[in-house]
Design a protein around this motif. Structure first.
Motif, mmCIF file in Angstrom:
data_model
loop_
_atom_site.group_PDB
_atom_site.id
_atom_site.type_symbol
_atom_site.label_atom_id
_atom_site.label_comp_id
_atom_site.label_asym_id
_atom_site.label_seq_id
_atom_site.Cartn_x
_atom_site.Cartn_y
_atom_site.Cartn_z
ATOM 1 N N ARG A 30 17.325 -15.530 23.367
ATOM 2 C CA ARG A 30 17.334 -15.655 21.899
ATOM 3 C C ARG A 30 16.624 -14.459 21.277
ATOM 4 O O ARG A 30 17.109 -13.869 20.310
ATOM 5 N N ALA A 59 20.707 -25.732 19.579
ATOM 6 C CA ALA A 59 20.036 -24.757 18.718
ATOM 7 C C ALA A 59 20.909 -24.427 17.519
ATOM 8 O O ALA A 59 22.130 -24.361 17.614
ATOM 9 N N GLU A 64 15.995 -23.642 13.634
ATOM 10 C CA GLU A 64 15.066 -22.497 13.689
ATOM 11 C C GLU A 64 14.203 -22.455 12.431
ATOM 12 O O GLU A 64 12.994 -22.300 12.507
ATOM 13 N N ARG A 65 14.847 -22.590 11.279
ATOM 14 C CA ARG A 65 14.100 -22.531 10.014
ATOM 15 C C ARG A 65 13.106 -23.690 9.924
ATOM 16 O O ARG A 65 11.938 -23.493 9.570
ATOM 17 N N ARG A 67 11.722 -25.446 12.331
ATOM 18 C CA ARG A 67 10.679 -25.326 13.345
ATOM 19 C C ARG A 67 9.682 -24.220 13.011
ATOM 20 O O ARG A 67 8.476 -24.362 13.227
ATOM 21 N N LEU A 68 10.176 -23.109 12.471
ATOM 22 C CA LEU A 68 9.324 -21.936 12.286
ATOM 23 C C LEU A 68 8.701 -21.804 10.896
ATOM 24 O O LEU A 68 7.668 -21.156 10.758
ATOM 25 N N TRP A 81 14.639 -13.045 10.784
ATOM 26 C CA TRP A 81 14.930 -13.722 12.044
ATOM 27 C C TRP A 81 16.241 -14.507 11.929
ATOM 28 O O TRP A 81 17.120 -14.390 12.763
ATOM 29 N N ILE A 82 16.353 -15.270 10.857
ATOM 30 C CA ILE A 82 17.567 -16.064 10.623
ATOM 31 C C ILE A 82 18.773 -15.139 10.457
ATOM 32 O O ILE A 82 19.838 -15.387 11.011
#
Length: 92
Positions: A30, A59, A64-65, A67-68, A81-82
């Motif tokens: 990733r 995933a 991702e958004r 979680r981070l 990142w996204i």
């Protein structure tokens, strides 16, 4: 090291650091995908992300958004990142 270089915007350096691992573990693909995407190497980024998704089929960009977002401190980095993962082909 790759993460720090990506954070600085040194995408090529981030890719070089990732490639020092042999082999690159599936979960780390990733990071490689994001670094490759950032470096404009979209096809290679898609290949790396495909390896990651084989073992992380749930995933998504949304995950991702979620979680981070609570732990990401640098302004604009999560959006980068996204964007990089989206360019590599991560599902929404």
């Amino acid at each position: 090291m790759s993460w720090a270089l990506w954070e600085r915007g040194d995408c090529d350096g981030a890719v070089r650091e990732m490639q020092k691992m042999a082999p690159i573990p599936d979960p780390a693909q990733r990071m490689l995908a994001a670094a490759l995407s950032c470096a404009g190497r979209t096809e290679e980024a898609k290949d790396a992300l495909a390896i990651f998704l084989k073992t992380s089929s749930q995933a998504s960009l949304h995950e991702e958004r979620e979680r981070l977002a609570p732990i990401w401190g640098a302004s604009g980095s999560l959006d980068r990142w996204i964007k990089d993962l989206r360019s590599a082909g991560m599902p929404e």
